[in-house]
Design an enzyme around this catalytic site. Structure first.
Site, PDB file in Angstrom:
ATOM      1  N   ASP A 328     -41.023 -16.865 -55.924  1.00 59.54           N
ATOM      2  CA  ASP A 328     -39.726 -16.961 -56.538  1.00 59.54           C
ATOM      3  C   ASP A 328     -39.342 -15.526 -56.896  1.00 59.54           C
ATOM      4  OD1 ASP A 328     -37.580 -18.281 -57.910  1.00 59.54           O
ATOM      5  OD2 ASP A 328     -38.600 -17.762 -59.770  1.00 59.54           O
ATOM      6  N   ASP A 521     -42.225 -18.622 -61.893  1.00 60.33           N
ATOM      7  CA  ASP A 521     -42.317 -18.418 -63.337  1.00 60.33           C
ATOM      8  C   ASP A 521     -41.942 -19.680 -64.086  1.00 60.33           C
ATOM      9  OD1 ASP A 521     -39.641 -18.451 -62.742  1.00 60.33           O
ATOM     10  OD2 ASP A 521     -39.122 -16.988 -64.278  1.00 60.33           O
TER      11      ASP A 521
HETATM   12  P1  ADP Z   1     -34.139 -17.524 -58.939  1.00 63.87           P
HETATM   13  O1  ADP Z   1     -34.364 -18.296 -57.690  1.00 63.87           O
HETATM   14  O2  ADP Z   1     -33.823 -16.101 -58.617  1.00 63.87           O
HETATM   15  O3  ADP Z   1     -35.237 -17.637 -59.924  1.00 63.87           O
HETATM   16  P2  ADP Z   1     -32.394 -19.513 -60.218  1.00 63.87           P
HETATM   17  O4  ADP Z   1     -32.601 -20.631 -59.249  1.00 63.87           O
HETATM   18  O5  ADP Z   1     -32.941 -19.667 -61.569  1.00 63.87           O
HETATM   19  O6  ADP Z   1     -32.791 -18.086 -59.606  1.00 63.87           O
HETATM   20  O7  ADP Z   1     -30.830 -19.251 -60.332  1.00 63.87           O
HETATM   21  C1  ADP Z   1     -30.091 -18.948 -59.190  1.00 63.87           C
HETATM   22  C2  ADP Z   1     -28.763 -18.350 -59.508  1.00 63.87           C
HETATM   23  O8  ADP Z   1     -27.973 -19.270 -60.257  1.00 63.87           O
HETATM   24  C3  ADP Z   1     -28.820 -17.109 -60.357  1.00 63.87           C
HETATM   25  O9  ADP Z   1     -29.010 -15.963 -59.569  1.00 63.87           O
HETATM   26  C4  ADP Z   1     -27.468 -17.121 -61.013  1.00 63.87           C
HETATM   27  O10 ADP Z   1     -26.480 -16.585 -60.152  1.00 63.87           O
HETATM   28  C5  ADP Z   1     -27.161 -18.587 -61.192  1.00 63.87           C
HETATM   29  N1  ADP Z   1     -27.528 -19.071 -62.550  1.00 63.87           N
HETATM   30  C6  ADP Z   1     -28.501 -19.951 -62.848  1.00 63.87           C
HETATM   31  N2  ADP Z   1     -28.531 -20.181 -64.184  1.00 63.87           N
HETATM   32  C7  ADP Z   1     -27.589 -19.390 -64.717  1.00 63.87           C
HETATM   33  C8  ADP Z   1     -27.122 -19.166 -66.068  1.00 63.87           C
HETATM   34  N3  ADP Z   1     -27.667 -19.774 -67.115  1.00 63.87           N
HETATM   35  N4  ADP Z   1     -26.126 -18.290 -66.241  1.00 63.87           N
HETATM   36  C9  ADP Z   1     -25.566 -17.659 -65.179  1.00 63.87           C
HETATM   37  N5  ADP Z   1     -25.947 -17.826 -63.923  1.00 63.87           N
HETATM   38  C10 ADP Z   1     -26.926 -18.688 -63.678  1.00 63.87           C
HETATM   39 MG    MG Z   2     -36.664 -18.345 -61.262  1.00 66.64          MG
END
Ligand code: ADP
Ligand code: MG
Length: 628
Positions: A328, A521
């Site tokens: 991730d 994570d």
């Molecule tokens: P990653 O795969 O990088 O861990 P996530 O799946 O947690 O990322 O989130 C993917 C995307 O969704 C983030 O890059 C962001 O653009 C958007 N996102 C998710 N949660 C939030 C939040 N609480 N506030 C703003 N953007 C969010």
């Molecule tokens: Mg993540």
């Protein structure tokens, strides 16, 4: 030594002394009374084996090592009585067998104790202020929100947040990391760390049962009960091995004399029965049965010492075969701590924009949310926030002052029917919409973890064929990180559900027998952690759901630990393999020698105890982990 072990030691000494007396002091006694005298040391040393063998027969679980020892020694006594007049062999066989057992139980106990000492993180008490006095209470009795005092030199008993005081913490028992961690008011601390320098007052955020220490101890204590395939190998092996050995022994006792009878020679019953009995003694697979679980146990302990919790011996096996590692991005390869770089296309001033963003993110635990709240830096007036909806992998939609405010990626905007203005700055973009109108975006940038590039390189060196990064972030931010780290493949713009699909796709494409490990994570990735062959969760500070769903937990956030875990697992599996080959090889050689009449019972017992001791010592090697 435990009481039981001491008792066994006394039995061994007494039986050995009696045996020496009977052997070397000339007694003017006849054959039968000599036999009766020899029975004394025999029963002293062997009564429990005979009893266990008898119970096994009653329970119809005949073929175990107790049975083998009982039949072999009783047979040797019979031969002594009927033919040779020597009884020392029967007693010696029992004696060495028991010495081996004693050594084994001592070694197992010792390595268990080693592991729990290494994991010496269980706190004994918490200091709670009552009526102006500090009182030591059981950590189990401390309620959430209590302020506890931790003096320098004491263990932190419960998870919490520092209210008062600054100090550095020694986290090595939990993380294997020797660099101390500095904490100040407002910082989260986890139980099991040792407070090194200053007095800390900590407001607890979890009860003891939910605190990091309890979870870690629970994991470690239950780890070795989860079986691996090699351990099942022993069970499968025993099911066929013992009957085969017993029937071979019977054949060895009966067939050659019968053949000799038929061709008109003296049958030599005694000789062949003796060979059959020797064959039985040799066949005991003790070394195998003992050393394999012990190797796994030591491997789990060694990993624990390095801050890597492996939830079962089967996962060590999976780790050793890792061929693909899927990461991730946010929080795993990057710090997940974003700096606000810029604000674009906004009519509002920076302050107001940040305030809206902080209000919108007030309920989220996503790293982006945490960073935005930090960038705002002032208290948040929660009374302005109404309905909150967080859409995983998209962002948040929240009611503020009665108006709908959205913060998230371009997918979220389109989903709401708002056209975002695309941004070409490097970094992650948080688009904002206020009252259904586009309100500009905040550019935030994450920092790659210092060890991340090394971690990928180390995986390559360890022979991992492919590294993959999955992220919900946009393609430009994703490509930037992947390139900096040398990751083979990237998939961006993924929703949490898409990540599961991608992993399934990769699972379908991998080589058979190889493990696909997913490292996350725990923010939004618990389903992927459980779907992969092997789920590796980063950081005890990560989410609890991840630690539940994961098979391996890395106690700190260092991605380098992934390759270290693989190395530890490979070493452990190597030791297991060595022990299997060594024990079976020697066994086979002795069995052949026994059948040919070259090996006698003495040699058989020496070989068995010797192999077992060497195998156990080899197993314990898994406990020791080289520093990186
Ligand atoms: P990653 O795969 O990088 O861990 P996530 O799946 O947690 O990322 O989130 C993917 C995307 O969704 C983030 O890059 C962001 O653009 C958007 N996102 C998710 N949660 C939030 C939040 N609480 N506030 C703003 N953007 C969010
Ligand atoms: Mg993540």
């Amino acid at each position: 030594m435990t009481k039981k072990q001491k008792k066994m030691l006394i039995r061994i000494l007494v039986a050995a002394a009696l045996m020496l007396i009977l052997k070397f002091v000339p007694l003017p006694l006849s054959g039968v009374s000599m036999f009766l005298l020899w029975l004394i040391p025999y029963f002293i040393i062997g009564y429990d084996i005979l009893r266990k063998a008898w119970k096994g027969i009653l329970n119809r679980q005949v073929f175990d090592e107790n049975f083998l020892m009982a039949v072999a020694t009783l047979g040797a006594l019979a031969i002594g009585l009927l033919k040779t007049g020597d009884y020392d062999e029967a007693v010696a066989v029992m004696l060495f067998y028991q010495i081996g057992e004693l050594f084994q139980s001592y070694a197992v106990g010792k390595s268990r104790r080693n592991i729990s000492e290494l994991m010496d993180i269980r706190p004994d008490y918490a200091n709670v202020e009552q009526d102006g006095q500090l009182v030591k209470v059981d950590p189990d009795e401390v309620e959430i929100g209590t302020v506890i005092t931790v003096n320098p030199g004491e263990k932190i008993p419960l998870d919490g947040i520092v209210e008062d005081g600054e100090s550095s913490l020694n986290t090595s028992a939990l993380t294997g990391e020797s660099v101390p961690r500095d904490v100040k008011p407002g910082d989260e601390v986890i139980s099991g760390c040792i407070n090194m320098s200053g007095l800390l007052r900590i407001r607890t955020t979890k009860v003891f049962g939910e605190s990091t220490v309890s979870k870690v101890l629970d994991l470690v204590e239950n780890a070795s009960s989860r079986k691996s395939r090699s351990e099942n190998f022993i069970a499968r092996f025993a099911r066929y091995y013992t009957p085969v050995v017993v029937f071979s022994a019977v054949a060895l006792a009966l067939l050659p004399p019968l053949v000799r009878l038929i061709i008109g020679q003296a049958p030599d019953w005694g000789d062949w029965i003796y060979r059959a009995l020797t064959f039985l003694v040799i066949s005991c697979p003790c070394a195998l049965v003992i050393s394999i679980p012990l190797s796994f146990f030591a491997g789990i302990g060694g990993a624990g010492k390095a801050g890597i919790l492996v939830k079962g011996s089967n996962y060590l096996e999976a780790l050793a075969n890792t061929g693909t590692v899927v990461f991730d991005k946010t929080g795993t390869l990057t710090m997940g701590v974003f700096d606000v770089v810029d604000i674009h296309h906004s009519e509002l001033d920076r302050e107001t924009m940040l305030e809206y963003a902080a209000l919108a993110e007030s309920a989220s635990s996503h790293p982006i949310a945490v960073s935005i709240r930090k960038a705002w830096g002032k208290p948040i007036d929660l009374s302005r926030v109404g309905k909150v909806e967080e859409i995983g992998g998209n962002g948040v939609v929240v009611e503020i002052d009665g108006r709908q405010v959205a913060a998230g990626n371009s997918r979220l905007m389109r989903h709401l029917g708002i056209e975002p203005i695309e941004c070409h700055s490097a970094g992650t973009i948080v688009h904002m919409a206020i009252g259904n109108a586009y309100a500009g975006h905040i550019v935030i940038s994450d920092v790659i973890k210092p060890d991340a590039a090394d971690a990928i390189a180390a995986l390559k060196r360890a022979g991992v064929r492919s590294t993959v990064m999955l992220t919900g972030d946009g393609p430009s931010a994703a490509a930037q990180v992947a390139e900096a780290l040398g990751i083979d493949r990237v998939h961006s713009d993924l929703l949490p559900g898409d990540k599961v699909e991608k992993v399934e796709e990769l699972l379908g494409a991998k080589k058979p027998g190889e493990t696909l490990a997913f490292v996350g994570d725990g923010i939004n990735d618990a389903p992927v952690l459980s779907r992969a062959d092997l789920g590796i969760a980063m950081g005890a500070m990560g989410s609890d759901a991840a630690i539940e769903a994961a098979d391996v937990v890395l106690m700190d956030d260092d991605p380098l630990k992934v390759s270290k875990a693989i190395r530890i697992a490979r070493k452990c599996m190597g030791i297991v393999r060595e022990n299997i080959i060594f024990a079976l090889g020697i066994k086979l050689a002795c069995l052949v020698l026994g059948a040919l009449g070259i090996a006698n019972m003495w040699l058989a017992v020496f070989a068995d105890v010797g192999v077992m001791i060497l195998a156990v010592l080899n197993a314990i090697r898994a406990l020791f982990v080289r520093k990186l």
